[in-house]
Design a protein around this motif. Structure first.
Motif, PDB file in Angstrom:
ATOM      1  N   UNK A  40      36.382  35.661  30.719  1.00  0.00           N
ATOM      2  CA  UNK A  40      37.776  35.248  30.693  1.00  0.00           C
ATOM      3  C   UNK A  40      38.533  36.054  31.747  1.00  0.00           C
ATOM      4  N   UNK A  41      39.307  35.360  32.558  1.00  0.00           N
ATOM      5  CA  UNK A  41      40.113  35.979  33.607  1.00  0.00           C
ATOM      6  C   UNK A  41      41.571  35.932  33.177  1.00  0.00           C
TER       7      UNK A  41
ATOM      8  N   UNK B 241      33.842  44.790  29.429  1.00  0.00           N
ATOM      9  CA  UNK B 241      34.794  45.858  29.722  1.00  0.00           C
ATOM     10  C   UNK B 241      35.835  45.315  30.694  1.00  0.00           C
ATOM     11  N   UNK B 242      37.089  45.618  30.359  1.00  0.00           N
ATOM     12  CA  UNK B 242      38.215  45.286  31.213  1.00  0.00           C
ATOM     13  C   UNK B 242      39.000  46.559  31.511  1.00  0.00           C
ATOM     14  N   UNK B 243      39.707  46.576  32.650  1.00  0.00           N
ATOM     15  CA  UNK B 243      40.571  47.694  33.002  1.00  0.00           C
ATOM     16  C   UNK B 243      41.989  47.157  33.187  1.00  0.00           C
TER      17      UNK B 243
ATOM     18  N   UNK C  40      38.592  42.158  34.903  1.00  0.00           N
ATOM     19  CA  UNK C  40      37.212  42.155  34.437  1.00  0.00           C
ATOM     20  C   UNK C  40      36.388  43.169  35.224  1.00  0.00           C
ATOM     21  N   UNK C  41      35.628  44.002  34.493  1.00  0.00           N
ATOM     22  CA  UNK C  41      34.765  44.992  35.135  1.00  0.00           C
ATOM     23  C   UNK C  41      33.291  44.591  35.085  1.00  0.00           C
ATOM     24  N   UNK C  42      32.824  44.279  33.870  1.00  0.00           N
ATOM     25  CA  UNK C  42      31.418  43.933  33.707  1.00  0.00           C
ATOM     26  C   UNK C  42      31.196  43.317  32.331  1.00  0.00           C
TER      27      UNK C  42
END
Lengths: 118, 118
Positions: free
Chosen positions: A107-108, B35-37, B46-48
């Motif tokens: 999800x973005x 994982x999001x930052x 979105x990171x990974x």
């Protein structure tokens, strides 16, 4: 390429006013999600669309919250008779499709709309 | 019901040192983990993600995460921290199959604030 966009970025409302928050997903993304992020918390799910169909609205906190995506692209989250507890950041996210196929689960997120109800 | 725990509200690390941000999860069936930052006044980046396969997942900006099924953990790591890594980090989980309502919603932890000290 263009990401998810949301407008307005900031909204101040007086208690009792109605507000409408807009989300433009990434072009071609079938799935669209709304989340609510209170201060100091992680995002919490509100509702989910696949194309124009609202498949899950279990996270909407009350019947004052209403979301639509009439043409399967742009979505609007409407909050009627706003209350102070509605103050939060409202995040929209889109994904390519809601299947379990590889590469389609991510999800973005857009930048969010910060709503302050006075 | 699915849930995510991020046991540390804040993690401080010196620039150049390795960093770890912890995450444990609970979900029915096999998990999809993310994982999001989040930088100030920005949406989630979105990171990974872990979907299946190799337990060690590599993502953006030199971050990696290790999926541990027996410990139901998905800790975020980076060998050498940068000051620019200072931000809020969110772990999220999604069930492999949609919920009864057909939703692919993400469930987030409360977030961990990472501060990298020069």
């Amino acid at each position: 390429g263009a990401g998810v966009s949301q407008s307005p970025r900031y909204k101040v409302a007086k208690r009792g006013q109605d507000v409408a928050l807009r989300c433009d997903p990434i072009s071609g993304h079938v799935s669209l999600f709304w989340y609510q992020q209170a201060l100091g918390q992680g995002p919490e799910f509100l509702t989910y669309f696949q194309n124009e169909a609202q498949l899950d609205k279990s996270g909407l906190p009350s019947d004052r919250f209403f979301a639509e995506r009439p043409e399967g692209s742009v979505s609007t989250l409407k909050i009627q008779r706003t209350q102070q507890e509605d103050s939060a950041v409202y995040l929209c996210a889109s994904s390519l499709v809601g299947s379990s196929g590889r590469g389609q689960e991510t999800q973005y997120f857009g930048p969010g709309t910060r709503l302050l109800v006075l | 019901a699915q849930s995510v725990a991020q046991p540390e509200d804040q993690v401080n690390v010196a620039e150049g040192n390795p960093l770890t941000v912890k995450c444990t999860y609970s979900v029915s069936g096999n998990p999809y983990l993310f994982w999001y930052v989040q930088y100030p006044n920005r949406g989630l980046q979105f990171l990974l993600k872990y979907i299946t396969g190799d337990n060690l997942v590599k993502g953006s900006y030199g971050f990696e995460a290790e999926f541990n099924k027996s410990q139901t953990s998905f800790h975020l790591k980076k060998p050498s921290a940068l000051v620019s890594d200072s931000a809020l980090y969110f772990c999220a989980v999604r069930a492999t199959l949609p919920s009864g309502a057909g939703s692919y919603q993400l469930t987030f932890g409360k977030g961990t604030k990472l501060s990298v000290i020069p």
